[in-house]
Design a protein around this motif. Structure first.
Motif, PDB file in Angstrom:
ATOM      1  N   PRO A   1       0.812  -1.492  -0.075  1.00  0.00           N
ATOM      2  CA  PRO A   1       0.188   0.043  -0.032  1.00  0.00           C
ATOM      3  C   PRO A   1       0.721   1.297   0.038  1.00  0.00           C
ATOM      4  O   PRO A   1       0.314   2.181  -0.315  1.00  0.00           O
ATOM      5  CB  PRO A   1      -0.722  -0.089   1.300  1.00  0.00           C
ATOM      6  CG  PRO A   1      -0.762  -1.621   1.511  1.00  0.00           C
ATOM      7  CD  PRO A   1       0.490  -2.095   1.210  1.00  0.00           C
ATOM      8  N   ILE A   2       1.988   1.148   0.491  1.00  0.00           N
ATOM      9  CA  ILE A   2       2.875   2.404   0.655  1.00  0.00           C
ATOM     10  C   ILE A   2       3.522   2.431  -0.668  1.00  0.00           C
ATOM     11  O   ILE A   2       3.961   3.669  -1.253  1.00  0.00           O
ATOM     12  CB  ILE A   2       3.736   2.454   1.711  1.00  0.00           C
ATOM     13  CG1 ILE A   2       2.973   2.433   3.135  1.00  0.00           C
ATOM     14  CG2 ILE A   2       4.713   3.533   1.781  1.00  0.00           C
ATOM     15  CD1 ILE A   2       3.643   2.292   4.231  1.00  0.00           C
ATOM     16  N   ASN A   3       4.242   1.417  -1.305  1.00  0.00           N
ATOM     17  CA  ASN A   3       5.200   1.461  -2.500  1.00  0.00           C
ATOM     18  C   ASN A   3       4.515   1.591  -3.849  1.00  0.00           C
ATOM     19  O   ASN A   3       5.159   1.795  -4.716  1.00  0.00           O
ATOM     20  CB  ASN A   3       6.426   0.701  -2.222  1.00  0.00           C
ATOM     21  CG  ASN A   3       7.360   1.008  -1.115  1.00  0.00           C
ATOM     22  OD1 ASN A   3       7.805   2.157  -1.010  1.00  0.00           O
ATOM     23  ND2 ASN A   3       7.534   0.000  -0.178  1.00  0.00           N
ATOM     24  N   ASP A   4       3.219   0.941  -3.644  1.00  0.00           N
ATOM     25  CA  ASP A   4       2.620   0.548  -4.859  1.00  0.00           C
ATOM     26  C   ASP A   4       1.451   1.553  -5.210  1.00  0.00           C
ATOM     27  O   ASP A   4       1.034   1.719  -6.281  1.00  0.00           O
ATOM     28  CB  ASP A   4       1.988  -0.686  -5.018  1.00  0.00           C
ATOM     29  CG  ASP A   4       3.102  -1.892  -4.887  1.00  0.00           C
ATOM     30  OD1 ASP A   4       4.143  -1.607  -5.417  1.00  0.00           O
ATOM     31  OD2 ASP A   4       2.911  -3.081  -4.466  1.00  0.00           O
ATOM     32  N   LEU A   5       0.814   2.246  -4.217  1.00  0.00           N
ATOM     33  CA  LEU A   5      -0.078   3.176  -4.214  1.00  0.00           C
ATOM     34  C   LEU A   5       0.202   4.570  -3.971  1.00  0.00           C
ATOM     35  O   LEU A   5       1.293   4.782  -3.230  1.00  0.00           O
ATOM     36  CB  LEU A   5      -1.470   2.840  -3.247  1.00  0.00           C
ATOM     37  CG  LEU A   5      -1.875   1.413  -3.652  1.00  0.00           C
ATOM     38  CD1 LEU A   5      -3.219   1.054  -2.672  1.00  0.00           C
ATOM     39  CD2 LEU A   5      -2.425   1.147  -4.963  1.00  0.00           C
TER      40      LEU A   5
END
Length: 213
Positions: free
Chosen positions: A172-176
């Motif tokens: 959720p932090i690195n992909d979104l």
């Protein structure tokens, strides 16, 4: 789990979104199943080790490569839909895939937001980290609209959907990344989508040209 494609994922994916790890997640699933079994007469599947597989009360499971896949049982999917407990948050312009199977070019354009972007917990973790401010234009809905705009933002998937495999593990932090609806639309104006930096550069160039007139 409901938000994943075909309602299936492996435990480490779910654990990441729930901010835990695989072993505690398995234990929690077992606790839920045992509590339900105290009320209803349920015959659990027996393993070779003579231990019950409590997770199969909720999921069908099978090996896929070196991962073990969980998939929500059809009865549970139906129940979640009927009780409005799917966990999906879909804004008006973020149309679900089932409503975008047939769109006519030149008549209507839309963005189909994939299940990772719609997942409420993934959205929450993304916005908690990056804040509800557009990564492209820095627009802050709360500053402009007050309380009604607090926390409002879209999230954009940095990995093109075409590159996401069946066992893709979303971070959720690195992909979104949070983006405003305008920038979200502009990112998807081409295929593959523009990168955040490409759109920021385009916006900077356009604003620079406008200010020099």
């Amino acid at each position: 789990m409901y938000s994943f494609q075909d309602h299936k994922a492996y435990a480490s994916q779910i654990a990441l979104i729930l901010e835990t790890t695989h072993p505690p997640l398995n234990l929690e699933i077992g606790r839920y199943a045992k509590r339900i079994a105290e009320v209803y007469d349920i015959n659990f599947t027996v393993r070779n080790t003579e231990k019950y597989k409590f997770w199969d009360l909720f999921f069908n499971g099978w090996d896929e490569g070196n991962k073990f896949i969980w998939q929500l049982r059809p009865e549970l999917i139906e129940a979640l839909i009927e009780t409005d407990l799917t966990g999906e948050e879909i804004y008006p312009e973020e149309i679900s895939e089932e409503y975008t199977e047939e769109l006519f070019e030149g008549i209507k354009r839309t963005i189909t937001v994939n299940s990772y972007e719609r997942n409420s917990k993934a959205r929450q973790l993304c916005v908690k980290h990056w804040k509800a401010i557009c990564a492209v234009c820095s627009f802050d809905f709360e500053k402009t609209y007050g309380e009604i705009g607090k926390g409002f933002i879209h999230v954009h998937h940095l990995t093109p959907v075409s590159q996401i495999g069946k066992t893709y593990q979303v971070d959720p932090i690195n992909d979104l990344i949070p983006v405003c609806p305008n920038c979200h639309s502009m990112l998807h104006k081409q295929e593959p989508p523009l990168t955040i930096d490409e759109l920021k550069s385009l916006l900077k160039t356009t604003n620079g040209n406008n200010s020099s007139r």
